[in-house]
Scaffold this motif. Structure first.
Motif, short mmCIF file in Angstrom:
data_model
loop_
_atom_site.label_atom_id
_atom_site.label_comp_id
_atom_site.label_asym_id
_atom_site.label_seq_id
_atom_site.Cartn_x
_atom_site.Cartn_y
_atom_site.Cartn_z
N THR A 3 0.84 -1.20 0.00
CA THR A 3 0.00 0.00 0.00
C THR A 3 0.87 1.24 0.00
N ASP A 30 -1.20 -0.76 -4.17
CA ASP A 30 -2.56 -0.31 -3.88
C ASP A 30 -2.38 1.13 -3.44
N CYS A 32 -3.48 4.91 -2.20
CA CYS A 32 -4.43 5.75 -1.49
C CYS A 32 -3.97 7.19 -1.69
N TRP A 71 -8.72 3.75 4.83
CA TRP A 71 -7.57 3.27 4.06
C TRP A 71 -6.90 2.11 4.78
#
Length: 177
Positions: A3, A30, A32, A71
């Protein structure tokens, strides 16, 4: 999947953030997206598109106390573009914006951080900016500024070749667990 928290402030390269998100996703992240309030205003017509692209809400404000975090936990953080104001606020611990607050807290949490400032040469000459870059580096932040990173233009001049996003993503890859 790792992430990546991609944090951006209101400098022209933030307008290319969708392309950066896509490139990070191709690298297996991923993503955010967090924005300063001004950057969120700049991108307001595209926020829904950016949320679809990331699969997460775009954040530009702190969550309410007790609210669930929307998140997943960050493995690595990229703060780019980081403006004069954001860099100086971050180095001083002035956390009035969500992205600066998260970046400041991430230092204490030991989350790997990469920052790439975006300032013109007039801002770069201000003594506080150099001290702030040095302070962030001393705290363990990888600051891509100067040779091998972002190098300022004259005020009002666009950088030939654009913002060096590739360098930022390469640095994220090098730090990601």
């Amino acid at each position: 999947m790792k992430t990546l928290y991609l944090l951006g402030s209101a400098a022209p390269p933030v307008l290319d953030i969708a392309t950066v998100i896509e490139k990070a996703q191709v690298r297996g992240y991923d993503v955010c997206l967090g924005l300063t309030p001004s950057a969120a205003r700049w991108l307001a017509p595209r926020l829904t598109e950016l949320e679809r692209l990331t699969g997460h809400p775009v954040r530009s404000a702190y969550k309410s106390p007790g609210a669930h975090d929307v998140w997943p936990p960050a493995d690595v953080v990229l703060f780019a573009p980081a403006t004069f104001n954001s860099v100086n606020s971050w180095a001083l611990g002035l956390t009035s914006s969500f992205v600066v607050g998260f970046a400041a807290e991430a230092i204490g949490k030991g989350i790997p951080l990469v920052a790439m400032p975006c300032v013109n040469s007039a801002y770069a000459r201000h003594r506080a900016f150099g001290r702030s870059v040095a302070e962030l580096r001393e705290m363990g932040v990888t600051v891509l500024y100067g040779p091998g990173g972002f190098e300022p233009n004259r005020p009002g001049e666009r950088r030939p070749g654009g913002f060096p996003w590739q360098l930022a993503l390469d640095a994220v890859d090098a730090l990601a667990p």
